[in-house]
Write an enzyme that holds these catalytic residues in place. Sequence first.
Site, PDB file in Angstrom:
ATOM      1  N   ASP A 146      23.484 -19.635  42.474  1.00  0.00           N
ATOM      2  CA  ASP A 146      24.898 -18.898  42.873  1.00  0.00           C
ATOM      3  C   ASP A 146      24.595 -17.756  44.083  1.00  0.00           C
ATOM      4  O   ASP A 146      23.569 -17.137  43.951  1.00  0.00           O
ATOM      5  CB  ASP A 146      25.685 -18.366  41.862  1.00  0.00           C
ATOM      6  CG  ASP A 146      26.211 -19.363  40.761  1.00  0.00           C
ATOM      7  OD1 ASP A 146      26.291 -20.579  41.289  1.00  0.00           O
ATOM      8  OD2 ASP A 146      26.438 -19.079  39.532  1.00  0.00           O
ATOM      9  N   GLU A 194      18.106 -40.743  52.445  1.00  0.00           N
ATOM     10  CA  GLU A 194      18.808 -41.042  51.434  1.00  0.00           C
ATOM     11  C   GLU A 194      19.039 -39.901  50.563  1.00  0.00           C
ATOM     12  O   GLU A 194      18.295 -38.753  50.599  1.00  0.00           O
ATOM     13  CB  GLU A 194      17.762 -42.128  50.681  1.00  0.00           C
ATOM     14  CG  GLU A 194      18.370 -42.351  49.088  1.00  0.00           C
ATOM     15  CD  GLU A 194      17.446 -43.018  48.132  1.00  0.00           C
ATOM     16  OE1 GLU A 194      17.454 -43.075  46.810  1.00  0.00           O
ATOM     17  OE2 GLU A 194      16.273 -43.209  48.654  1.00  0.00           O
ATOM     18  N   CYS A 248       6.413 -25.105  55.281  1.00  0.00           N
ATOM     19  CA  CYS A 248       6.677 -25.863  54.103  1.00  0.00           C
ATOM     20  C   CYS A 248       6.534 -27.499  54.528  1.00  0.00           C
ATOM     21  O   CYS A 248       6.173 -28.204  53.481  1.00  0.00           O
ATOM     22  CB  CYS A 248       8.122 -25.730  53.485  1.00  0.00           C
ATOM     23  SG  CYS A 248       9.373 -26.197  54.814  1.00  0.00           S
ATOM     24  N   ASP A 306       5.559 -28.701  44.629  1.00  0.00           N
ATOM     25  CA  ASP A 306       5.886 -27.932  45.750  1.00  0.00           C
ATOM     26  C   ASP A 306       4.378 -26.963  45.896  1.00  0.00           C
ATOM     27  O   ASP A 306       4.406 -25.929  45.303  1.00  0.00           O
ATOM     28  CB  ASP A 306       6.914 -26.846  45.541  1.00  0.00           C
ATOM     29  CG  ASP A 306       7.421 -26.258  46.781  1.00  0.00           C
ATOM     30  OD1 ASP A 306       6.808 -26.517  47.724  1.00  0.00           O
ATOM     31  OD2 ASP A 306       8.620 -25.698  46.822  1.00  0.00           O
ATOM     32  N   HIS A 334      14.237 -26.494  52.942  1.00  0.00           N
ATOM     33  CA  HIS A 334      12.816 -26.392  52.307  1.00  0.00           C
ATOM     34  C   HIS A 334      12.509 -27.725  52.117  1.00  0.00           C
ATOM     35  O   HIS A 334      13.222 -28.551  51.525  1.00  0.00           O
ATOM     36  CB  HIS A 334      12.812 -25.491  50.929  1.00  0.00           C
ATOM     37  CG  HIS A 334      11.710 -25.345  50.569  1.00  0.00           C
ATOM     38  ND1 HIS A 334      10.433 -24.791  51.240  1.00  0.00           N
ATOM     39  CD2 HIS A 334      11.051 -25.460  49.115  1.00  0.00           C
ATOM     40  CE1 HIS A 334       9.385 -24.887  50.249  1.00  0.00           C
ATOM     41  NE2 HIS A 334       9.619 -25.114  49.150  1.00  0.00           N
TER      42      HIS A 334
END
Length: 726
Positions: free
Chosen positions: A422, A458, A299, A380, A357
């Site tokens: 969740d 940051e 990634c 992405d 990721h």
Amino acid sequence: MDYKQQTMDYKQHTQQNICVFPGTGNDHCRLKYVNFEVAENTISHETQGLSKDILVVRRGKPFKITLMFTSDLWDPRTERLVLEVCLGNMSEKMPVQFSDKCSNPGGWSANIYHGDMHLQSGAIHICSPVLSAVGMYDLFLHIESSYHRRSYAVGSFVLLCNPWLKDDSVYMPQTSKLEEYIKSDYGQLYMGSHLNISMRPWSFGQYEPGVLEACLQLLQVSPQHHSDKNSDYIRRVDPVYISKVICAMVNCNDDLGILKGKWQGTYKDGVKPTEWSGSADILHQWVSSKCRPVRYGQCWVFASVLCTVMRVLGVPSRVVTVFNAAHDGNGNLKIEEYYSTKGEKLSLSKDSIWNFHVWVECWMRRPDLGEEFDGWQVVDPTPQEKSAGIYSCGPCPVAAILQRDLGTPYDTGFVYASVDADIIRLIVRNGQVVGRMEDTKSVGQMICTKSVNSDKPENLTESYKREKIPMMGSFAYEPMPMMMSSACEPNAMRMRCKALEVKEEMSAGLEVSLSINGEPTVGEEIALCVTVTNYSSGSRVLMEHLSAQVKGYNSSPQESFWKTHKEVHIKPGQALMLQHTILPSQYESVLAGDDIVNVAVVIKDVRTKERVLAAQEFSISSPKITIEIEGGDSVHMKKDCTAQVFFINTFKKTLNGAVLTVEGSGLLQGKQEARLAVLQPGDKIEKKVSIMANSPGTKVLMATFSHSNSPSVVCRGFQKVSVTTD
């Protein structure tokens, strides 16, 4: 003419940015040569260093070329000059006007400013529309009169987006941010876990020779271009379209893309993802192999290469890390995790959570969605799920994620789940669920990027998500059927959970937490602490089951390499701290340098069968490699400089077959090594190398140390090197 031939032909006709063309016919006015005024234009357009062979400018801003004619005079009263720009089969002509202002705001214009005209030369200021396609343009000159027309192929130039221009859709007003997100060729990647963040520098390399050409070639070999060249050129005015095309082209799953992904197994037929330190080597290898995929990426490699290409094309971009990133395979915004009653994590879910990721944020306006979605967009390139039939994700507005507007196009639901899904944690026994809880906070535990003008992270978390109301679910203790699913890449986060006895009258139960003492380091003991608090009014007999498993940052855990269990007696209201230690000898044979450890504890009440789960994941730090640059970290271009690299054996044992390797794109040719058959505790292995940079910018010098005692454990060190032209 295809892109490669176009570039080659242009280079054959260029010498120090001046193109020489013979005159034609016997007419009295002929073009002698053209000066593209590269030094002046690149400073004005903020494109210094992007290319040594061709002029690079930004759309919507005038650039200057100088025409030199033969000794015979050009008379503008009898002959007019017409410039023509061509992109593929599309072209537009622009008569040269005498004016100090853009004469055609909606199209291309060419002006000679008052006072710039010389009897034998002309300084012409060419300006493209703000909505111009990104790409390489051919430029032609026509000299026309009532009786004749003479045409000259003047040369080529590259046109990029213009984030300095207010009317451009990638406009970014803050100069400091443009320096960081467009001009800076250096970045920091954040990896590991949110409790133990590791940093590694990355050289984006946009000023390395050939990188600009590779980025342009990426557009030329895309499926969109091959399918319909004119449509592709027309749509290249839009950064939304450009980012979508480039995102898909960074991975090779659907096209002639740059990188092939691999997350497990051997990497002998390519480069292990952790060994890359910059984008230039990857882009050079892709071009030199005639667009064959480079092996291998993960990634952060996919994202860093995408960031390089987008910065080159003029779109402000930054690399972003999401810690505890969810991969929601079925789109229900729920991530299921399964554990055994012994605390072992099980690979039974289609969903997964990656310890970290990495993706890219690109800055642009969104007229297609509405101004409320302007700003940073998630793009992405890691091939996880298909979007509209291809492995591409985004550009998804960060504002849509924050607003939880899951109906917004461009994969908003998938990105939202990555940062705010969740987790449903289930304890399983004999194919039945015997414990369950819902965790609404662990996913997207921290989201960060490199700070402007600083290597510190940051925190962007509040840009993506608002605070959720806790939804701590009670455990169910009656056996429930378990829905079995295929293997995945799950992961557990640190958590603090409560289990309540399910009775007609709910009574206080147990609270369990799991923590790691200190920062675990390879070769040292790992200290764990399980804290159990009894909130009930009676004493309890408990069984503690603790398990440790090794896993990759995005993969399923392996079998437990360490287990322990014991009976625990706890009094009413008492809080017990149960200390545990994992010795180096218990993990060194299974732990690789980039692995992560998953530890989970299940506490069971012997009488009530109540079970409570707590889990933790952490990365293990490696000993440091020291890299020292002679005279400091700033070096002069094309001047030799010495770097001293060394590793001290801080382990308590002798290391056999020690190897110290040094490499650096743009600084060193190939790899250089130092070897020692035996490295005693406290001894040093070192390598002195001579470095020389051929281009300005920020480079990364990388060193690795390995030994035969544990071949999978590799220590790495990085040092950024600023190259100046002074």
